[in-house]
Design an enzyme around this catalytic site. Structure first.
Site, PDB file in Angstrom:
ATOM      1  CG  ASP A  62      -1.975  -1.056   1.210  1.00 52.56           C
ATOM      2  OD1 ASP A  62      -2.342  -1.489   0.099  1.00 52.56           O
ATOM      3  OD2 ASP A  62      -2.440  -1.455   2.290  1.00 52.56           O
ATOM      4  CE1 TYR A 123       4.422  -6.231   3.634  1.00 48.57           C
ATOM      5  CE2 TYR A 123       3.690  -8.521   3.631  1.00 48.57           C
ATOM      6  CZ  TYR A 123       3.787  -7.291   3.002  1.00 48.57           C
ATOM      7  OH  TYR A 123       3.260  -7.120   1.749  1.00 48.57           O
TER       8      TYR A 123
END
EC number: 5.4.99.12
Length: 284
Positions: A62, A123
């Site tokens: 994003d 992540y």
């Protein structure tokens, strides 16, 4: 997004890193700067091509999210690859802005698909809770939380979340897309010297906003606003909970994407496309 390369083309793997601060995410947009758009424009220019070669990425990040272990692939005409392969990495570096780098370019093995062949994505989300705020030199990659955080409570909550579940409560729903994922790792560590806490979040795949929503729930546990069992209770409900806060993107970095051995790449891509259901769930 075929796993079969068209005749006359070569599939090329790109390993990427970028600072997401000034990008409107990965996916190209008409009037906004994106990572995909930046790389595709540079590739068209340095290969002196009249067309754009579309990239396929392991995970669409994003706006504001960083990456040091992103992977993509692109299918190039065999002649273009033969002419530019040896010089492409350096020429791309000279063409692109310094906030996005291609760290490696190489011909991909047969069956490779950057998205569907991946076994997992890892992540890291970084948070600091010291009263004085975040070290200014790392502020673009670390979220400041203005309440003290109990890492033991956060890890207690995290232990209840791993495994295969329907993460609908932590995802922004997309039409026709499943929210069933296998969360392989979710844990927190604190660096005592810097005070920065790092969450490791690893799954076979992620749905939209999933990592940042999981982090938001963990922070509410860490600062005492919610009990350790609350994130798992939200998960079990399988509906978006207004109490789950999606944290800001700048603390999130895609660290690594893993792939199987070359001979298993094609089979993994087929498996990843299968429609997923939880054990005991009806199909219709």
């Amino acid at each position: 997004m075929s796993d079969v390369v068209e005749p006359g083309f070569v599939r090329v793997r790109l390993d990427l890193a970028y600072d997401g601060k000034d990008f409107s995410g990965w996916a190209k947009q008409t009037s906004r700067r994106t990572v995909q758009g930046e790389i595709e424009d540079a590739l068209r220019t340095v290969t002196r091509s009249s067309r754009t070669y579309d990239l396929t990425v392991a995970g669409r990040t994003d706006a504001g999210v960083h990456a040091r272990g992103q992977v993509a692939h692109v299918d190039l005409p065999a002649g273009v690859w033969a002419e530019h392969a040896d010089k492409l990495l350096r020429r791309m570096a000279g063409r692109m802005a310094p906030d996005v780098r291609i760290m490696r370019i190489e011909e991909a093995p047969a069956g490779f698909n950057a998205r569907f062949s991946a076994l997992w994505r890892r992540y890291a989300y970084r948070v600091a809770d010291r009263p004085g705020g975040v070290d200014p030199l790392i502020r673009g990659h670390v979220l400041w939380h203005d309440r003290p955080l109990d890492i033991d409570a956060m890890n207690e909550a995290a232990a209840l979340m791993t495994g295969e579940h329907d993460f609908a409560a932590y995802c922004k729903k997309r039409e026709g897309a499943t929210t069933i994922r296998t969360l392989q790792k979710l844990s927190w560590v604190r660096d005592e010297a810097s005070g920065v806490m790092t969450a490791t979040v690893q799954a076979d795949a992620f749905c939209h906003n999933m990592v940042r929503a999981l982090i938001g729930a963990a922070l509410f546990v860490g600062d005492g606003r919610r009990p350790a069992a609350w994130p798992a209770e939200v998960l079990a409900a399988r509906v978006r909970d207004p109490g789950v806060h999606v944290v800001r993107p700048h603390g999130l970095t895609l660290e690594e994407v893993a792939y199987p051995a070359d001979e298993l790449l094609a089979a993994r891509a087929v498996e990843a496309r299968n429609v997923r259901t939880l054990p005991g769930a009806g199909c219709c």
